[in-house]
Design a protein around this motif. Structure first.
Motif, PDB file in Angstrom:
ATOM      1  N   GLY A   1      55.482  48.392  -4.783  1.00  0.00           N
ATOM      2  CA  GLY A   1      56.793  49.006  -5.465  1.00  0.00           C
ATOM      3  C   GLY A   1      57.972  48.244  -5.076  1.00  0.00           C
ATOM      4  N   ASP A   2      58.850  49.340  -4.605  1.00  0.00           N
ATOM      5  CA  ASP A   2      60.191  48.999  -3.941  1.00  0.00           C
ATOM      6  C   ASP A   2      60.133  48.979  -2.503  1.00  0.00           C
ATOM      7  OD1 ASP A   2      61.091  48.913  -6.329  1.00  0.00           O
ATOM      8  OD2 ASP A   2      61.820  50.978  -6.404  1.00  0.00           O
ATOM      9  N   THR A   3      58.945  49.412  -1.810  1.00  0.00           N
ATOM     10  CA  THR A   3      58.944  49.152  -0.627  1.00  0.00           C
ATOM     11  C   THR A   3      57.798  48.161   0.284  1.00  0.00           C
ATOM     12  OG1 THR A   3      58.705  50.786   1.347  1.00  0.00           O
ATOM     13  CG2 THR A   3      57.138  51.180  -0.337  1.00  0.00           C
ATOM     14  N   THR A   4      57.978  47.928   1.731  1.00  0.00           N
ATOM     15  CA  THR A   4      57.092  47.382   2.332  1.00  0.00           C
ATOM     16  C   THR A   4      56.532  48.259   3.439  1.00  0.00           C
ATOM     17  OG1 THR A   4      58.348  45.257   1.980  1.00  0.00           O
ATOM     18  CG2 THR A   4      56.907  45.208   3.558  1.00  0.00           C
ATOM     19  N   VAL A   5      55.032  48.032   3.520  1.00  0.00           N
ATOM     20  CA  VAL A   5      54.457  48.762   4.580  1.00  0.00           C
ATOM     21  C   VAL A   5      53.776  47.831   5.312  1.00  0.00           C
ATOM     22  CG1 VAL A   5      53.772  50.901   3.125  1.00  0.00           C
ATOM     23  CG2 VAL A   5      52.236  49.088   3.298  1.00  0.00           C
ATOM     24  N   THR A   6      53.964  48.237   6.652  1.00  0.00           N
ATOM     25  CA  THR A   6      53.248  47.525   7.836  1.00  0.00           C
ATOM     26  C   THR A   6      52.245  48.537   8.569  1.00  0.00           C
ATOM     27  OG1 THR A   6      55.259  46.533   8.245  1.00  0.00           O
ATOM     28  CG2 THR A   6      53.658  46.172  10.111  1.00  0.00           C
ATOM     29  N   ILE A   7      50.972  47.807   8.474  1.00  0.00           N
ATOM     30  CA  ILE A   7      49.875  48.754   9.138  1.00  0.00           C
ATOM     31  C   ILE A   7      49.302  48.130  10.451  1.00  0.00           C
ATOM     32  CG2 ILE A   7      47.404  49.681   8.658  1.00  0.00           C
ATOM     33  CD1 ILE A   7      48.177  49.651   5.428  1.00  0.00           C
ATOM     34  N   THR A   8      49.404  48.636  11.467  1.00  0.00           N
ATOM     35  CA  THR A   8      49.035  48.267  12.641  1.00  0.00           C
ATOM     36  C   THR A   8      47.451  48.646  12.799  1.00  0.00           C
ATOM     37  OG1 THR A   8      51.108  47.833  13.391  1.00  0.00           O
ATOM     38  CG2 THR A   8      49.317  47.711  15.122  1.00  0.00           C
ATOM     39  N   LEU A   9      46.333  47.753  13.254  1.00  0.00           N
ATOM     40  CA  LEU A   9      45.156  48.181  13.409  1.00  0.00           C
ATOM     41  C   LEU A   9      44.623  47.814  14.784  1.00  0.00           C
ATOM     42  CD1 LEU A   9      43.536  46.633  10.361  1.00  0.00           C
ATOM     43  CD2 LEU A   9      43.694  49.115  10.796  1.00  0.00           C
ATOM     44  N   GLN A  10      43.716  48.658  15.447  1.00  0.00           N
ATOM     45  CA  GLN A  10      43.172  48.235  16.775  1.00  0.00           C
ATOM     46  C   GLN A  10      41.752  48.962  16.768  1.00  0.00           C
ATOM     47  OE1 GLN A  10      44.779  49.702  20.556  1.00  0.00           O
ATOM     48  NE2 GLN A  10      44.503  47.520  21.164  1.00  0.00           N
ATOM     49  N   LEU A  11      40.825  48.155  16.969  1.00  0.00           N
ATOM     50  CA  LEU A  11      39.281  48.577  16.903  1.00  0.00           C
ATOM     51  C   LEU A  11      38.971  48.963  15.605  1.00  0.00           C
ATOM     52  CD1 LEU A  11      38.907  50.327  20.558  1.00  0.00           C
ATOM     53  CD2 LEU A  11      38.409  47.979  19.706  1.00  0.00           C
ATOM     54  N   GLY A  12      39.256  48.414  14.370  1.00  0.00           N
ATOM     55  CA  GLY A  12      38.955  48.928  13.205  1.00  0.00           C
ATOM     56  C   GLY A  12      39.784  50.138  12.629  1.00  0.00           C
TER      57      GLY A  12
END
Length: 98
Positions: A33-44
């Motif tokens: 939509g109108d936003t951007t998400v940043t997802i950080t992962l470690q070990l799944g």
């Protein structure tokens, strides 16, 4: 004494070279939509979730996301695949992942 120091140095070198150090985090960046998400992962597992509009998700919110989508996942690449599919089904367009 020198022999002990050499053995310790050798063991530390082996541990360091064999990858017992911290792995790099993986990130998934998606426009929803109108936003951007940043997802950080470690070990799944999600370790950080940032929405450009709403800000960072709380630890409780992150735990719910992990429980709902990544339960028993330990591999970052598998987690990235799952999350890309989930976000795409919700209208998200993931443009960057590593």
């Amino acid at each position: 004494m020198k022999k002990r120091i050499m053995i310790i140095i050798l063991l530390l070198t082996i541990i360091f070279v064999s990858g017992c150090g911290r792995k790099e985090d993986k990130q998934l960046i998606c426009k929803i939509g109108d936003t951007t998400v940043t997802i950080t992962l470690q070990l799944g597992q999600i370790t950080k979730y940032e929405d450009q509009i709403k800000g960072s998700a709380s630890n409780e919110e992150i735990k719910k996301l992990n429980d709902n989508y990544l339960k028993d996942i330990t591999d970052d690449d598998e987690a990235l695949k799952i999350l890309r599919e989930v976000l795409a089904s919700n209208g998200g367009n993931c443009t960057q992942f590593d």
